[in-house]
Design a protein around this motif. Structure first.
Motif, PDB file in Angstrom:
ATOM      1  N   THR A   1       0.850  -1.188   0.000  1.00 62.69           N
ATOM      2  CA  THR A   1       0.000   0.000   0.000  1.00 62.69           C
ATOM      3  C   THR A   1       0.887   1.239   0.000  1.00 62.69           C
TER       4      THR A   1
ATOM      5  N   ARG B   1      -2.776  -0.118  -4.110  1.00 64.43           N
ATOM      6  CA  ARG B   1      -2.767  -1.386  -3.379  1.00 64.43           C
ATOM      7  C   ARG B   1      -2.454  -2.493  -4.376  1.00 64.43           C
TER       8      ARG B   1
ATOM      9  N   ILE C   1      -9.025 -10.468  -4.095  1.00 63.30           N
ATOM     10  CA  ILE C   1      -8.879  -9.892  -2.765  1.00 63.30           C
ATOM     11  C   ILE C   1     -10.259  -9.378  -2.362  1.00 63.30           C
TER      12      ILE C   1
ATOM     13  N   HIS D   1     -12.108  -7.102  -0.113  1.00 60.54           N
ATOM     14  CA  HIS D   1     -11.602  -5.926   0.596  1.00 60.54           C
ATOM     15  C   HIS D   1     -12.740  -5.066   1.128  1.00 60.54           C
TER      16      HIS D   1
ATOM     17  N   THR E   1     -14.277  -1.490   2.013  1.00 64.70           N
ATOM     18  CA  THR E   1     -14.134  -0.110   1.552  1.00 64.70           C
ATOM     19  C   THR E   1     -14.486   0.845   2.688  1.00 64.70           C
TER      20      THR E   1
ATOM     21  N   TRP F   1     -17.977  -4.684   1.454  1.00 64.12           N
ATOM     22  CA  TRP F   1     -16.925  -5.611   1.065  1.00 64.12           C
ATOM     23  C   TRP F   1     -17.020  -5.866  -0.438  1.00 64.12           C
TER      24      TRP F   1
ATOM     25  N   TYR G   1     -10.364   2.495   0.018  1.00 65.10           N
ATOM     26  CA  TYR G   1     -10.297   1.218   0.711  1.00 65.10           C
ATOM     27  C   TYR G   1      -9.933   1.394   2.178  1.00 65.10           C
TER      28      TYR G   1
ATOM     29  N   PHE H   1      -8.775  -6.832   4.715  1.00 62.86           N
ATOM     30  CA  PHE H   1      -9.029  -7.636   3.524  1.00 62.86           C
ATOM     31  C   PHE H   1      -8.695  -9.090   3.806  1.00 62.86           C
TER      32      PHE H   1
END
Length: 270
Positions: A49, A62, A79, A81, A83, A88, A117, A121
């Motif tokens: 990141t 990312r 992935i 992840h 937010t 998700w 994001y 994750f």
């Protein structure tokens, strides 16, 4: 006036309930993902990141690399992840290469212009109607913005191919390495320009701060005890391709990143 007051209070209560429900939904999904059993069929290798924003462009980066068992040809690797909106979402990964033990490496990145994001994750692998997870052994993965590299626990060093460049006569090699708090270590690039007929070595230097954007730096070590190392070597102007690997020597032990036994190859960029 009393009626207006009651309406306002009612609206505030409803909004508060809605917000509380949203927060609860996010927490519930995070808990559910953490409760899933991690599978040996999918493992996070590395993540990155950084905030590479400039005065004219904002860019939050990312990047991910994942290893999966090649159970079937048709598969989906992503992935999963969280937010900042509390949703998700999946970040799809793409196939990079096959490696030993009938495994594959899948990679991907996102570069939103807003800090979209959140920090949590997990890794999701769908194949043959089954879904396998890597949720960091029930803790979920967590990386803040501008953190640099995360390396899986069994990885001591990893070439950062994004920052490794070959321009003109200069070969710039960039590496992430796990910090050793005991004896100091050394990192070298071992490279060839003639198909391994001859080889050369060059030592990398530890980078206390590594610039990733306008006024944005990665600090070594980061929260995962990962350091940045880098060097630049000059080659003859007629050289267009370099093959290389890197070696980290610490406490009389050598750790290699040789691209899963295939070595790395880089071609000159014009």
């Amino acid at each position: 006036m009393r009626k207006i007051y009651l309406v306002v209070v009612t609206m505030l209560v409803l909004c508060s309930c809605s917000t509380d429900k949203d927060v609860l939904d996010i927490e519930n999904e995070s808990i559910e993902l953490a409760a899933k059993s991690s599978s040996d069929n999918v493992k996070l290798l590395r993540a990155w990141t950084s905030n590479s924003s400039s005065p004219v462009r904002r860019r939050y980066v990312r990047r991910f690399a994942v290893k999966v068992k090649n159970i079937a040809f048709q598969k989906e690797v992503a992935i999963h992840h969280l937010t900042n909106d509390g949703v998700w979402v999946d970040i799809p990964l793409v196939f990079q290469q096959s490696i030993a033990n009938d495994e594959e490496v899948w990679i991907g990145e996102v570069t939103p212009e807003t800090e979209s994001y959140a920090d949590q994750f997990v890794v999701k692998y769908k194949v043959n109607g089954q879904t396998y997870w890597d949720n960091n052994n029930g803790a979920n993965y967590s990386m803040l913005v501008n953190m640099g590299a995360y390396l899986a626990p069994n990885i001591e060093l990893s070439v950062d191919t994004f920052y490794t460049r070959f321009y003109g006569n200069n070969f710039n090699i960039n590496v992430d390495a796990r910090r050793n708090y005991g004896a100091p270590g050394t990192i070298e690039v071992v490279y060839t320009t003639d198909g391994w007929v001859t080889t050369k070595r060059a030592a990398l230097s530890y980078q206390r701060y590594f610039r990733v954007g306008y006024a944005h730096y990665i600090q070594s070590p980061n929260q995962f005890d990962i350091d940045k190392w880098e060097t630049s070597v000059s080659v003859d102007s007629n050289i267009d391709t370099i093959e290389y690997a890197v070696v980290y020597t610490v406490n009389d032990q050598e750790y290699w990143d040789n691209n899963h036994g295939k070595n790395y190859t880089i071609t000159k960029q014009n």
